[in-house]
Every structure is written in structure tokens, then in C-alpha cells.
Scaffold this active site. Structure first.
Site, short mmCIF file in Angstrom:
data_model
loop_
_atom_site.label_atom_id
_atom_site.label_comp_id
_atom_site.label_asym_id
_atom_site.label_seq_id
_atom_site.Cartn_x
_atom_site.Cartn_y
_atom_site.Cartn_z
N THR A 103 0.90 -1.14 0.00
CA THR A 103 0.00 0.00 0.00
C THR A 103 0.94 1.20 0.00
OG1 THR A 103 -0.08 0.18 2.40
CG2 THR A 103 -1.76 -1.22 1.40
N HIS A 104 0.56 2.26 -0.65
CA HIS A 104 1.43 3.44 -0.78
C HIS A 104 2.77 3.08 -1.43
CE1 HIS A 104 -1.33 5.23 2.25
NE2 HIS A 104 -1.24 4.04 2.80
N SER A 153 18.33 0.31 -26.95
CA SER A 153 18.67 1.73 -27.05
C SER A 153 19.64 1.92 -28.20
CB SER A 153 19.31 2.19 -25.74
OG SER A 153 20.15 3.31 -25.96
N LYS A 189 20.90 -1.87 -22.91
CA LYS A 189 19.51 -1.60 -22.57
C LYS A 189 18.52 -2.59 -23.13
CE LYS A 189 18.26 2.23 -21.05
NZ LYS A 189 17.61 2.47 -19.78
N GLU A 234 5.28 0.85 -21.70
CA GLU A 234 5.27 2.32 -21.65
C GLU A 234 4.33 2.91 -22.70
OE1 GLU A 234 9.79 3.19 -20.06
OE2 GLU A 234 9.47 2.79 -22.17
N GLN A 241 -20.68 14.76 -37.33
CA GLN A 241 -19.70 14.08 -38.18
C GLN A 241 -18.36 13.94 -37.45
OE1 GLN A 241 -19.74 14.71 -42.49
NE2 GLN A 241 -17.69 15.56 -42.29
N LYS A 276 -16.67 10.64 -35.35
CA LYS A 276 -16.06 9.42 -35.86
C LYS A 276 -14.59 9.24 -35.51
CE LYS A 276 -19.63 9.30 -39.03
NZ LYS A 276 -20.08 10.54 -38.36
N1 ARG Z 1 -21.16 12.28 -42.96
C1 ARG Z 1 -22.29 12.63 -42.16
C2 ARG Z 1 -21.99 12.33 -40.69
O1 ARG Z 1 -21.11 11.62 -40.44
C3 ARG Z 1 -23.47 11.85 -42.58
C4 ARG Z 1 -24.78 12.51 -42.28
C5 ARG Z 1 -24.87 13.76 -43.04
N2 ARG Z 1 -26.14 14.36 -42.91
C6 ARG Z 1 -26.36 15.63 -43.30
N3 ARG Z 1 -27.56 16.06 -43.13
N4 ARG Z 1 -25.42 16.40 -43.77
O2 ARG Z 1 -22.66 12.81 -39.80
#
Ligand code: ARG
Length: 457
Positions: A155-156, A277, A283, A290, A322, A325
Site C-alpha cells: 500500500t502506498h 537503445s 539496454k 510504456e 460528423q 467518428k
Molecule cells: N457524414 C455525415 C456524418 O457523419 C453523414 C450525415 C450527413 N447528414 C447531413 N444532413 N449532412 O454525420
């Protein structure tokens, strides 16, 4: 190329706007899910006589061909077509003619992308869960292989009480088990189909959402079209779950890094998972551990990006969405790579059982047991604690261990100490005595290991 939404425009899109607005450079990876969704949608449109059945057939055949082309890397995605959806739809119409123009009937890219992302997310959850199982298996195997090994529990980061290495490793199995559960719970929330919500309000066409959901393996249908096209909670949850996995991987990595230092010398990580290294020939660095520790930052960043993206978005779809993503793709890629690499690294780890046992001799790991010994003989625990504290002070000043003390010295601290005192000092004894449920005794750890293995099969 002509925009699919170009009808009401006279002027051309600015080149910088195309650069800003295109998403195909990163959403092209959604193609398999996008196509699967479009096939189900087209079939339903045909079955409902919303479009001619013959057109639906052409669309489905065309999409299947495009799918194969994409898989073979023989498809050219064009950034002037903005996103994956319009790339595929344009290619379809190019190949099959007017029938392709009927595919988008009763659908919007808003419910389309929401559906793609949920299908994608579902598959990533399955992949992450299977990697979490592999990792737990690797940890359990390591625990089993080194079942007898004892090391100082801390611990610690200070020596506290001896524990089985297996107990220590099974602590991580618990963490990754919870991660697995969390993804399983999330999957239920993800597996709701937004398709049929259209742009935001539903559609005038007599679509059959249930049919599409069944074909796409969704458990249920979204019940509010406005929520359905604008909800990204599940992606935030995905990143949050991924962030926890990364945090757990990072804690494990941190321990491996410490344990492979010259100071600890507890473990040696295999050559395939360490690097050298460029200047220091001696090394052997734990770079993999890491890097895994370092990559946590990106996933926390991905989570923060999504949380920030969503705050303040009015109903319903906004183009900001958009931007969901890249962070979620990054979180998914990172967590999957790190899980795979750590699971593969574990079997290469050599355990230095002697160094671990030797370490248990430093730091008075028997102190609690000495206090418990006195308590068992009737001394109130607070008093026993005080007596053993004085013994620690004595030993520290005289550079002694408890095992160096004679019975007379023991008895000079308390007459309750008897000749059986030496027998309670070995680490194996101390470990064995911690037989409470969830404790480190071999009996309990063996049972825990069995339970974990059963869960994994
Ligand atoms: N490429 C757009 C997105 O990822 C798809 C939907 C686009 N819709 C729009 N009304 N422009 O959100």
C-alpha cells in the site's frame, strides 16, 4: 462530380469547404455496415412495394458487388462525394442506372449514419469483449503457472503484507471482467435501430422497420425519431468503457515497468516485447508497457472530445455530429491494439520468484501477524499494535529483522510471546492465514482462479 444534394444550388462548393466537410477519408471504414444497412433497406422498400421489386433486386446485387470491390481495395473513394454514403450511392447509380436513384427513398443520411455507427459499434464491442477474454486467460494462466510465488503486497508502494502473485494477477482479472460486463451492458443499449427515423421526423412511406431490424440483427427499434438521429450517448459510453480498459492496462503496465527495473528485478519481459537503445548497448527497455501506458491519454482525449462535441447541440442532427467518428475510431483501434499486445506479452514474462520472496524479508511484512498473535492471546489490538510498533523501531535502529530476534527479545516486549512465535513469521504461513473470502490464502486464490477460469469458458 455532381453533388447528390445539388438541385437547389447554383454556385460551386468552395474547395476549402470540401476539405472541411469531407468525411470519407475516415468514414470509408464504415462501408461494410453501410452496405449491409442499404441492402436491408432496399429489400424492405421492394417488399413494401415502395419501389419496384425488380429495382430492389438490382440495388441489392449492385451493392453486393461494390462490397466485394471495397473489400478487395478496388474501389476509389472520392472526397468530392463527401462521405461513405454518397460514394456508395453514386457508384451504385453509375453501375445499375436509375434503380440506384431509388435506394434513398424514405431514408436520410441522418438515420443512415446513426444505423451504420450502431452496427459498427456493436461489432467493436464484440471484438473488444473477445480480446478482454484473451487477456483474462493470459493473466489466469500466469497466475496458475506461478501459483506458489509470494511477493510483498504494497500500500502506498510500501511493503505491507505478503501476497500470492496469483492473487495480485487475479486482481487484474477482476478489473478486466468488469470491463467485459460494462461492454456487455452497453451492447444492449447500442442494439436499437434508428433506421426509419429519416431526417428527424419519420417518413411518409409505409416502411416496415421491424423487417429491417430483423435483417440487421437489431433487438429493437428507436422510439423517438428526433432522439434517434441525434443520439451519440452510446459512442460516449463506448469511449468511457474503453478509457477504463486503458486505465486498467496502464496500471498493469506501470507495475511491469517497475518490476523490470534493476531495483525490483521481479520480472523479465520477453525480447519480442522489449526494445533496445540506439546508444546504450546494455539496454532492454519495457517500451511496450510504456506505450500502452502512454496511449491512455489519447483514449481519455477521445472521450473528452465526444463529451465536448455533444454539449450544447440543439435538436436534432447537426453536422457537428460528423466529428464523432475520428475520436471513437481512435479509441476503438487503440484499445483493441493495446489489449492484443498485452495479452501476447504476458506469456513472455519470466518471473523471478527468488527476488520476490527475498523482497518479502524487507519492511517487516510480519508486523500485522505479530500484533494479531498478541491479540489472540488476549491483548487488545490497539495495544498489540503499539507493542509491535516498538519492536519495529528496535529492529530498525539495530538493523535487524523479526526473524533475527531471540525468544528473550520477543518476551522483553511482551510476555505473551511464546516459543511458537517463529512459526508464524514465514511468508507462506502469513499468506495461508489470510483465508477470508477474497483473501490471499492459497485455498481462496485457488478457488478464485477456478471461478475465473469457469467464467472465461
Ligand atoms: N457524414 C455525415 C456524418 O457523419 C453523414 C450525415 C450527413 N447528414 C447531413 N444532413 N449532412 O454525420
Amino acid at each position: 462530380m455532381k453533388k447528390l444534394w445539388g438541385g437547389r444550388f447554383e454556385g460551386k462548393t468552395d474547395a476549402l469547404v470540401e476539405q472541411l466537410g469531407e468525411s470519407v477519408s475516415f468514414d470509408a471504414r464504415l462501408a461494410p455496415w453501410d452496405i449491409r444497412g442499404s441492402i436491408a433497406h432496399a429489400r424492405m422498400l421492394g417488399d413494401q412495394s415502395i419501389i419496384p421489386k425488380s429495382d430492389a433486386k438490382k440495388i441489392i446485387a449492385g451493392l453486393k458487388k461494390i462490397d466485394i470491390e471495397i473489400e478487395k481495395d478496388a474501389f476509389t473513394f472520392r472526397t468530392d462525394l463527401e462521405d461513405v454514403h454518397m460514394n456508395i450511392e453514386s457508384a451504385l447509380t453509375e453501375r445499375i442506372g436509375d434503380a440506384g436513384k431509388r435506394l434513398h427513398t424514405g431514408r436520410s443520411r441522418n438515420d443512415q449514419i446513426a444505423t451504420d455507427m450502431r452496427m459498427w459499434c456493436r461489432d467493436q464491442i464484440d471484438a473488444v469483449q473477445s480480446l478482454l477474454i484473451d487477456l483474462q486467460r493470459a493473466l489466469s494462466t500466469m497466475a496458475d503457472t506461478h501459483f506458489q510465488v509470494i511477493l510483498p503486497g504494497c500500500t502506498h508502494l510500501q511493503h505491507a503484507q505478503p501476497v500470492l502473485l496469483a492473487h495480485h494477477l487475479l486482481a487484474y482479472v477482476e478489473m478486466f471482467h468488469r470491463d467485459h460486463q460494462r461492454f456487455g451492458e452497453l451492447r444492449k443499449r447500442v442494439n436499437v435501430m434508428p433506421l426509419g427515423s429519416a431526417a428527424l421526423a419519420g417518413t411518409t412511406y409505409p416502411i416496415n422497420r421491424k423487417q429491417v431490424a430483423a435483417e440487421l440483427d437489431f433487438d429493437s427499434l428507436s422510439v423517438n425519431s428526433m432522439d434517434a438521429v441525434s443520439d451519440r450517448d452510446y459512442l460516449i459510453e463506448f469511449c468511457s468503457n474503453a478509457a477504463l480498459v486503458m486505465m486498467h492496462l496502464s496500471r498493469f503496465s506501470e507495475e511491469l515497468i517497475l518490476w523490470s527495473t534493476q531495483e525490483y528485478n521481479y520480472v523479465v519481459i520477453g525480447d519480442a516485447f522489449t526494445t533496445g537503445s540506439s546508444i546504450m548497448p546494455q539496454k532492454k527497455n519495457p517500451d511496450v508497457a510504456e506505450l500502452v501506458r502512454g496511449k491512455v491519454g489519447r483514449v481519455y482525449g477521445d472521450l473528452t472530445a465526444l463529451l465536448t462535441l455533444m454539449k450544447g447541440l440543439p435538436m436534432t442532427y447537426n453536422r457537428d455530429l460528423q466529428e464523432d467518428k475520428e475520436p471513437v475510431f481512435d479509441a476503438s483501434d487503440t484499445v483493441q491494439l493495446c489489449l492484443a499486445v498485452v495479452a501476447k506479452m504476458i506469456p513472455t514474462i519470466k518471473v523471478n520468484a527468488e527476488a520476490m520472496l527475498e523482497a518479502t524479508q524487507e519492511g517487516f511484512l510480519e508486523a500485522t501477524d505479530l500484533a494479531d498473535y498478541l491479540t489472540a492471546k488476549g491483548m487488545p489490538f490497539r495495544e498489540s499494535h503499539e507493542v509491535v510498533g516498538k519492536m519495529v523501531l528496535h529492529c530498525t535502529k539495530n538493523k535487524l529483522r523479526f526473524t533475527d530476534l531471540t525468544l528473550e527479545t520477543f518476551q522483553s516486549f511482551s510476555s505473551l510471546f511464546k516459543s511458537d512465535i517463529q512459526a508464524i513469521l514465514p511468508p507462506a504461513h502469513i499468506v495461508k492465514e489470510r483465508n477470508t473470502l477474497g483473501g490471499t490464502s492459497p485455498k481462496r486464490v485457488r478457488a478464485a482462479l477456478k471461478k475465473a477460469s469457469k467464467r472465461l469458458n
